[in-house]
Enzyme design. Structure first.
Site, short mmCIF file in Angstrom:
data_model
loop_
_atom_site.label_atom_id
_atom_site.label_comp_id
_atom_site.label_asym_id
_atom_site.label_seq_id
_atom_site.Cartn_x
_atom_site.Cartn_y
_atom_site.Cartn_z
N GLU B 111 0.85 -1.20 0.00
CA GLU B 111 0.00 0.00 0.00
C GLU B 111 0.88 1.24 0.00
OE1 GLU B 111 -3.93 1.75 2.22
OE2 GLU B 111 -2.51 0.69 3.48
N GLU B 205 -11.83 1.88 3.84
CA GLU B 205 -11.02 1.99 5.07
C GLU B 205 -11.17 3.44 5.53
OE1 GLU B 205 -6.85 0.24 6.43
OE2 GLU B 205 -6.56 2.07 5.30
#
Lengths: 229, 229
Positions: B111, B205
């Site tokens: 990420e 998220e």
């Protein structure tokens, strides 16, 4: 101009350089006092809070020479782990009141700064509420597009809401490089500043990337293009 | 599903809950091992680096139960003050190689995370270069719109450049609230994902604000609206 401690600055020398280059000083940055000395409006130690207030009063006296605004960035402080948010807020309010009352003729600006750098006054609306509670006409906002890109639901609406409380303005693109290097719509930013009749300075507070000279040149080129398009 | 240490998890119990609610697990988050235990791929202590690698291997075994990808977020580490960037990068490369070779059939995703949380692999292009150097087909990218808003010059171009290396996708608006609360153009995000033929999961998220239930409901409502418009 970012100044840690105005007492260490030779004002005549600075003014002669400014005059010979025909340069105004729109604003005095004060964040170094926090970064290098730990001075802040919200420190739990009353002596450090007092030192921070005295420092900003010196900055106000200093800024008056240039007809510049005094920027309250990180020196306003943070709420540390386990510390009381309401107490920190109260200390901050007291400090701003002291500083704003020191000289009505010098403008003080609060910069809403993104959540990663402080947890006090991140957004325009929080800062406007604080200014209303403070009730001092010489305290306004410094808006910075880099911080707004992270914190504001709608950058342009936030500028409109701040309206006549916008006393100073920083441009930086979404990645903090010069305008044009990221995805902020500066055409729309300037349209919005015009809409609220903002007639103050627009300064670039940007990373010196790929190097300082190119950053400055690219900034000027991009902004000029927007104004001539 | 964010898991600090899979060894402490009762898989049967989790699976029974998932089955009875008909829920898939698209991805396993591993950041808690960094946050709570300080494990990272780039730690200067070789024992801690080794512990981090072992932990991720356990996560790979764990993830296989759910056919989930393993997210390498903050556990990849940072370059600490005074530490050598090239050395940290080498450690990170070694750790990814170890983990990716452990089981070819489990996908590992990097990420890109914004500059305030790490100084290793902030942008899509840096991460793509790293993946190319690594040369493991089971390693790809997890793109997150909140981080992209800060780091990518053009969010949509970056998604296109990542192309088939996009293995997982996180949505969060510019202020990390649910999509619809900030200024990211999610219509364009989904158009771009379609353009690259992405057919994986899209997970939110997001901050649990104003509260967890509303955040989830608002997220679903906003995304559904985009898909039916």
């Amino acid at each position: 101009m970012a100044v840690r401690n105005p007492k260490e600055i030779n004002i005549e020398q600075i003014q002669s350089i400014l005059n010979s280059n025909n340069l105004p000083v729109p604003a005095i940055g004060t964040g170094q006092a926090f970064g290098e000395e730990g001075l802040s409006f919200t420190h739990t130690d009353p002596l450090i809070r007092q030192k921070a207030i005295e420092r900003i009063k010196n900055q106000i006296t200093f800024a008056k020479n240039f007809n510049a605004v005094v920027i309250i960035g990180l020196v306003r402080g943070v709420v540390g782990k386990g510390e009381d948010r309401d107490e920190a807020y109260k200390y901050m309010l007291y400090a701003f009141d002291e500083c704003a009352s020191f000289d009505d003729n010098v403008k003080i600006v609060i910069e809403p700064i993104n959540r990663y750098e402080t947890n006090l006054l991140n957004t325009v609306s929080e800062s406007l509420e604080f200014i209303e509670e403070l009730g001092k006409p010489n305290v306004g906002l410094l808006l910075d597009t880099f911080h707004m890109n992270i914190e504001e639901p709608d950058i342009f609406e936030s500028i409109k809401n701040a309206n006549e409380k916008v006393f100073h303005f920083h441009v930086a693109d979404s990645n903090r490089w010069h305008p044009g290097a990221g995805h902020i719509d500066f055409q729309e930013v300037f349209k919005t500043l015009k809409h609220i009749n903002y007639n103050g300075f627009v300064s670039a507070e940007i990373l010196p990337l790929p190097d300082a000279g190119s950053a400055a040149a690219n900034n000027i080129a991009h902004l000029r293009k927007l104004f001539t398009d």
